[in-house]
Write an enzyme that holds these catalytic residues in place. Structure first.
Site, PDB file in Angstrom:
ATOM      1  N   ASN A 170       0.935   4.272   0.978  1.00 32.23           N
ATOM      2  CA  ASN A 170       1.123   5.151   2.135  1.00 32.23           C
ATOM      3  C   ASN A 170       1.926   4.507   3.260  1.00 32.23           C
ATOM      4  OD1 ASN A 170      -0.484   6.810   0.663  1.00 32.23           O
ATOM      5  ND2 ASN A 170      -2.206   6.807   2.065  1.00 32.23           N
ATOM      6  N   CYS A 171       2.222   3.230   3.141  1.00 32.10           N
ATOM      7  CA  CYS A 171       2.921   2.486   4.193  1.00 32.10           C
ATOM      8  C   CYS A 171       4.384   2.921   4.272  1.00 32.10           C
ATOM      9  CB  CYS A 171       2.830   0.997   3.876  1.00 32.10           C
ATOM     10  SG  CYS A 171       3.810  -0.051   4.946  1.00 32.10           S
ATOM     11  N   ASP A 172       4.841   3.239   5.483  1.00 32.10           N
ATOM     12  CA  ASP A 172       6.233   3.660   5.683  1.00 32.10           C
ATOM     13  C   ASP A 172       7.221   2.564   5.296  1.00 32.10           C
ATOM     14  OD1 ASP A 172       5.473   6.173   6.535  1.00 32.10           O
ATOM     15  OD2 ASP A 172       5.509   5.639   8.654  1.00 32.10           O
TER      16      ASP A 172
ATOM     17  N   LYS B  71       7.598   2.580   1.580  1.00 40.23           N
ATOM     18  CA  LYS B  71       8.460   3.699   1.174  1.00 40.23           C
ATOM     19  C   LYS B  71       9.929   3.366   1.417  1.00 40.23           C
ATOM     20  CE  LYS B  71       4.870   7.121   2.113  1.00 40.23           C
ATOM     21  NZ  LYS B  71       4.444   8.210   2.997  1.00 40.23           N
TER      22      LYS B  71
ATOM     23  N   ILE C  74       0.868  -1.172   0.000  1.00 40.11           N
ATOM     24  CA  ILE C  74       0.000   0.000   0.000  1.00 40.11           C
ATOM     25  C   ILE C  74       0.905   1.222   0.000  1.00 40.11           C
ATOM     26  CG2 ILE C  74      -1.756   1.260   1.325  1.00 40.11           C
ATOM     27  CD1 ILE C  74      -2.597  -1.521   2.462  1.00 40.11           C
TER      28      ILE C  74
END
Length: 114
Positions: A9-11, A14, A7
């Protein structure tokens, strides 16, 4: 080509993208929310790695499940829960050819993809 599942937005996603880019490893990103979730792919991942590895029990989505939903989880129930709530899939999942890595572990990523 590596496929990175997760996903956006997941840190951890990233962090994984940065790691892949820093090691000049080309990848394709598959976002469960945007690109959908193939139940057959998920079933294969569960069969190969065990539902306990694929289900993220530390995340908010899992913790918000009712006690009834959390009770007696097996592979079939995990498949249903993860299909309904892809945010509960442990991230990242990286695949290349027959290799699958679940979770961010730098030494494992180096060993498998470098």
């Amino acid at each position: 080509m590596i496929t990175l599942y997760g996903i956006k937005n997941c840190d951890t996603i990233k962090k994984t993208k940065k790691w892949l880019e820093a090691h000049d490893l080309p990848y394709e990103f598959h976002d469960y929310r945007v690109d959908g979730l193939d139940p057959q792919w998920l079933q294969k991942v569960i069969e190969a790695n065990g539902w306990e590895t694929v289900l993220n029990k530390r995340g908010t989505t899992y913790r918000q499940l009712s006690d009834e939903q959390k009770a007696d989880i097996d592979a079939a129930k995990a498949l249903t829960l993860l299909s309904e709530q892809p945010a509960m899939i442990k991230r990242p999942i990286l695949q290349k050819d027959d290799a699958t890595v679940i979770g961010f572990n730098e030494s494992t990523l180096k060993e498998v993809f470098c």
